[in-house]
Design a protein around this motif. Structure first.
Motif, PDB file in Angstrom:
ATOM      1  N   THR A  41       0.786  -1.117  -0.040  1.00 14.22           N
ATOM      2  CA  THR A  41      -0.080   0.279  -0.225  1.00 14.22           C
ATOM      3  C   THR A  41       0.918   1.135  -0.253  1.00 14.22           C
ATOM      4  OG1 THR A  41       0.067  -0.033   2.458  1.00 14.22           O
ATOM      5  CG2 THR A  41      -1.902  -1.068   1.088  1.00 14.22           C
ATOM      6  N   ASN A 148      -3.413   8.795   0.910  1.00 13.32           N
ATOM      7  CA  ASN A 148      -3.855   7.310   0.322  1.00 13.32           C
ATOM      8  C   ASN A 148      -4.709   7.752  -0.919  1.00 13.32           C
ATOM      9  OD1 ASN A 148      -5.117   4.920  -0.364  1.00 13.32           O
ATOM     10  ND2 ASN A 148      -4.654   4.133   1.634  1.00 13.32           N
ATOM     11  N   SER A 214      -7.086   1.052  -2.534  1.00 16.27           N
ATOM     12  CA  SER A 214      -5.660   0.189  -2.220  1.00 16.27           C
ATOM     13  C   SER A 214      -6.033  -0.694  -0.797  1.00 16.27           C
ATOM     14  CB  SER A 214      -4.437   0.876  -1.944  1.00 16.27           C
ATOM     15  OG  SER A 214      -4.454   1.815  -0.735  1.00 16.27           O
ATOM     16  N   ASN A 215      -6.634  -0.242   0.107  1.00 17.28           N
ATOM     17  CA  ASN A 215      -7.032  -0.866   1.275  1.00 17.28           C
ATOM     18  C   ASN A 215      -8.015  -1.947   1.079  1.00 17.28           C
ATOM     19  OD1 ASN A 215      -5.341   0.551   2.955  1.00 17.28           O
ATOM     20  ND2 ASN A 215      -6.900   1.981   3.794  1.00 17.28           N
ATOM     21  N   SER A 218      -5.803  -4.562  -0.767  1.00 15.11           N
ATOM     22  CA  SER A 218      -4.508  -5.288  -0.054  1.00 15.11           C
ATOM     23  C   SER A 218      -5.183  -6.010   1.052  1.00 15.11           C
ATOM     24  CB  SER A 218      -3.611  -4.283   0.243  1.00 15.11           C
ATOM     25  OG  SER A 218      -4.198  -3.528   1.275  1.00 15.11           O
ATOM     26  N   GLN A 276      -1.412   3.591  -7.435  1.00 18.72           N
ATOM     27  CA  GLN A 276      -1.897   2.281  -6.912  1.00 18.72           C
ATOM     28  C   GLN A 276      -3.449   2.402  -6.678  1.00 18.72           C
ATOM     29  OE1 GLN A 276       0.246   0.858  -3.544  1.00 18.72           O
ATOM     30  NE2 GLN A 276      -0.517  -0.844  -3.714  1.00 18.72           N
ATOM     31  N   ASP A 280      -5.176  -0.773  -8.128  1.00 16.21           N
ATOM     32  CA  ASP A 280      -5.810  -1.820  -7.473  1.00 16.21           C
ATOM     33  C   ASP A 280      -7.282  -1.880  -7.557  1.00 16.21           C
ATOM     34  OD1 ASP A 280      -3.464  -2.526  -6.071  1.00 16.21           O
ATOM     35  OD2 ASP A 280      -3.971  -1.270  -4.214  1.00 16.21           O
TER      36      ASP A 280
END
Ligand code: LMR
Length: 331
Positions: A41, A148, A214-215, A218, A276, A280
């Motif tokens: 991340t 983020n 991304s969270n 991942s 990302q 993602d």
């Protein structure tokens, strides 16, 4: 006897001198950096970069140890652990500082920032930078912001308009603003640590949650979520924080080098964040497990309208001028 004592005295002084000379090499300063997300991340990668830069530049004087995935401390105890000196660097989401300052609540106001460029502009402004010092009276110093991205809504059922969320349970970070945001659409918000989200979804204790791509990717949060509404309704960013006590205990030259390495690692993390987010999202789409719902302007406007009163509710604590400044960053 006298000669014996003198000899002993000299030996002690010598050994003290040798220790301080070999100095930090024998006893390096350790910076434990604890965080709650996966290594793949923006925050995970930023932490690794910081460790590498410090190793390269400060050699054996300072060593960074990174603990991802809530391995060492989680949302419920990381700030306290830092104030106790059990960890020296953390990077919680801005939503998680509400016990220490009301001002950072600005970042949780729904639909305040149009995109990450506006978030960056506000964070780098004088008012945004001043917020880094907003927790000094609590012994905390902010060393920088890390991106983020914008949050999306994931759920077991399709959500297009606010009425679709009514009665559903959503996990949120520990923020009263986020609670008010979900209450505004008659949903049920539950404040829970990040480390519990996967299990809460798996056991169907909650229907959905809000997070960045991304969270969601991942931590495999989409495994139990058939839908993600690309709402971009709020921002999930971080503040790198340490304790004033630790920070001021560092020798000046070392503090300067550590800060420089941190600034560079943040830049690196921010570059990753944007790429990302897209990558993602694509991985989730290709998994074919979860459908991504996009909103029409009319649908999006319904969300904005129903959540707008949340701003007014928190205006007094955050400050009208701060909200105006953040809003201006969209221009
Ligand atoms: C969350 O709790 O959902 C996030 O703040 C986790 C993180 O650190 O990105």
């Amino acid at each position: 006897m006298f000669r014996k004592i003198t000899f002993l005295g000299v030996a002690v002084v010598l050994s003290v001198l040798m220790t301080s000379d070999a100095g930090l090499a024998a006893n390096p300063i350790t910076i434990k950096f604890s965080h709650v997300v996966a290594e793949n991340t923006p925050k995970g990668q930023m932490a690794i970069k910081f460790k590498e830069l410090v190793a390269e530049r400060l050699g054996d004087k300072v060593q960074v140890e990174v603990f991802p995935n809530s391995q060492l401390f989680g949302d419920n105890n990381e700030v306290e652990a830092m104030l106790l000196g059990d960890v020296q660097l953390i990077a919680p989401a801005l939503a998680k500082f509400e016990r220490y300052t009301q001002q950072l609540r600005i970042f949780d106001l729904p639909f305040l920032f149009r995109d990450m460029a506006a978030v960056e502009k506000f964070q780098q402004s004088a008012k945004g930078q001043a917020l880094l010092s907003s927790m000094e009276s609590k012994g905390l110093v902010g060393l920088g912001y890390l991106h983020n991205g914008l949050k999306q809504l994931s759920c077991t059922s399709p959500i297009k308009v606010p009425a679709d969320a009514s009665g559903l349970k959503f996990r949120i970070m520990t923020s009263d603003v986020l609670a008010a945001q979900f209450q505004a659409v008659h949903a049920v918000p539950l404040k829970k640590p990040f480390s519990e989200v996967f299990t809460l979804l798996q056991t169907k204790a909650i229907d959905g949650q809000e997070n960045t791509y991304s969270n969601i990717y991942s931590k495999n949060l989409f495994a139990f979520q058939s839908y993600i509404t690309e709402s971009n309704h709020g921002v999930l960013d971080y503040m790198l924080v340490t304790s004033i006590q630790f920070w001021m205990s560092l020798p000046d030259d070392i503090r300067k080098e550590v800060k420089k390495a941190l600034d560079e690692a943040i830049l690196y993390g921010n570059e990753i964040a944007a790429a990302q987010d897209l990558a993602d999202k694509e991985k989730i789409v290709s998994s074919k497990q979860t459908e991504i719902i996009t909103l029409s302007d009319a649908e999006r406007n319904q969300w904005i309208e129903v959540m707008n009163p949340v701003w007014l509710r928190f205006e007094a604590e955050i400050g009208r001028d701060l909200i105006d400044a953040a809003y201006q960053a969209n221009m």
